[in-house]
Design a protein around this motif. Structure first.
Motif, mmCIF file in Angstrom:
data_model
loop_
_atom_site.group_PDB
_atom_site.id
_atom_site.type_symbol
_atom_site.label_atom_id
_atom_site.label_comp_id
_atom_site.label_asym_id
_atom_site.label_seq_id
_atom_site.Cartn_x
_atom_site.Cartn_y
_atom_site.Cartn_z
ATOM 1 N N PRO A 165 -5.241 6.926 -0.450
ATOM 2 C CA PRO A 165 -5.417 7.219 -1.913
ATOM 3 C C PRO A 165 -6.549 7.948 -1.947
ATOM 4 O O PRO A 165 -6.196 8.936 -2.655
ATOM 5 N N VAL A 167 -9.496 -1.324 -4.515
ATOM 6 C CA VAL A 167 -8.226 -2.191 -4.328
ATOM 7 C C VAL A 167 -7.729 -3.327 -2.871
ATOM 8 O O VAL A 167 -8.729 -3.871 -2.312
ATOM 9 N N PHE A 168 -6.902 -1.574 -2.530
ATOM 10 C CA PHE A 168 -6.576 -2.117 -0.909
ATOM 11 C C PHE A 168 -7.656 -1.946 -0.270
ATOM 12 O O PHE A 168 -7.501 -3.191 0.515
ATOM 13 N N LEU A 191 -6.852 8.980 -6.246
ATOM 14 C CA LEU A 191 -7.004 7.329 -6.717
ATOM 15 C C LEU A 191 -7.999 6.946 -5.978
ATOM 16 O O LEU A 191 -7.466 6.145 -4.978
ATOM 17 N N GLY A 228 3.197 1.629 -3.512
ATOM 18 C CA GLY A 228 1.963 1.905 -4.204
ATOM 19 C C GLY A 228 2.110 3.610 -4.341
ATOM 20 O O GLY A 228 2.060 3.928 -5.644
ATOM 21 N N LEU A 229 1.345 3.765 -2.790
ATOM 22 C CA LEU A 229 1.195 5.536 -2.798
ATOM 23 C C LEU A 229 2.172 5.986 -3.163
ATOM 24 O O LEU A 229 2.653 7.044 -4.359
ATOM 25 N N LEU A 232 -9.620 4.448 -7.180
ATOM 26 C CA LEU A 232 -9.777 2.821 -7.691
ATOM 27 C C LEU A 232 -8.727 2.285 -6.988
ATOM 28 O O LEU A 232 -8.593 0.436 -6.561
ATOM 29 N N TYR A 233 -7.154 2.979 -6.546
ATOM 30 C CA TYR A 233 -6.616 2.294 -5.570
ATOM 31 C C TYR A 233 -6.968 2.004 -4.069
ATOM 32 O O TYR A 233 -5.946 1.418 -3.618
ATOM 33 N N ALA A 234 -8.268 2.929 -3.396
ATOM 34 C CA ALA A 234 -8.720 2.603 -2.418
ATOM 35 C C ALA A 234 -9.197 1.592 -2.294
ATOM 36 O O ALA A 234 -9.622 0.852 -1.148
ATOM 37 N N TRP A 270 0.612 -1.313 0.222
ATOM 38 C CA TRP A 270 0.005 -0.307 0.079
ATOM 39 C C TRP A 270 0.599 1.403 -0.002
ATOM 40 O O TRP A 270 0.618 2.543 -1.065
ATOM 41 N N LEU A 326 2.357 6.045 -7.440
ATOM 42 C CA LEU A 326 1.130 6.627 -7.643
ATOM 43 C C LEU A 326 1.068 8.389 -7.398
ATOM 44 O O LEU A 326 0.424 9.008 -7.954
#
Length: 167
Positions: free
Chosen positions: A129, A140-141, A134, A56-57, A136-138, A53, A60
């Motif tokens: 996120p 998914v994680f 973000l 990735g942050l 979609l990132y939020a 997480w 991105l």
């Protein structure tokens, strides 16, 4: 301007690293006083999730603008995180550690929720996120975190129940 996003990511990274140091110290002290670790098999997955997480942050979100609302939500969660840490003191750890004979903590945020720290983490995994735009990132994680927390909370509740702490 890149520095606000870099500063926020650095804050979160240093916070998590500091928490790992604190957790390791508290775990060692608890184990030395007769505590037992329960269900350690999920721990590497949880660590990998949180590390992924953050990494990735960094990849991105660096240089992205920060949405004030979600930033404030995230910072509010940090205040609640400090409340949990202050309430648990030396019993706070990132592992499931059961200290036989120790009463269940029922003060601070534990008056209101059985697992306030996990509730805070759920919020953080989504809010940070979202602060960087973000969604979609939020999502998914958040879903991955829900899977890990399902296993963890189930194991923790079973351990507390078997230790006769949780009724």
């Amino acid at each position: 301007m890149m520095w606000p996003s870099i500063a926020l990511l650095a804050f979160v990274t240093l916070q998590r690293l500091g928490e790992l140091v604190l957790a390791r110290r508290n775990t060692a002290a608890l184990l030395a006083s007769g505590a037992k670790e329960v269900a350690p098999e999920h721990y590497p997955v949880m660590v990998a999730l949180h590390a992924g997480w953050i990494i990735g942050l960094w990849l991105l979100a660096s240089g992205r603008p920060i949405a004030l609302f979600w930033f404030l939500v995230f910072m509010g969660l940090q205040v609640l995180r400090l409340w949990v840490l202050a309430t648990l003191k030396g019993r706070w750890t990132t592992r499931i550690i059961i200290l036989p004979g120790a009463p269940l903590v029922r003060s601070g945020p534990y008056r209101f929720l059985r697992h306030p720290n996990y509730t805070i983490v759920v919020g953080e995994i989504a809010a940070l996120p979202l602060a960087f735009g973000l969604p979609l990132y939020a999502i998914v994680f958040s879903l991955l975190n829900a899977l890990v927390l399902y296993v963890r909370v189930k194991a923790e509740n079973a351990a507390l129940k078997s230790a006769m702490i949780l009724k």
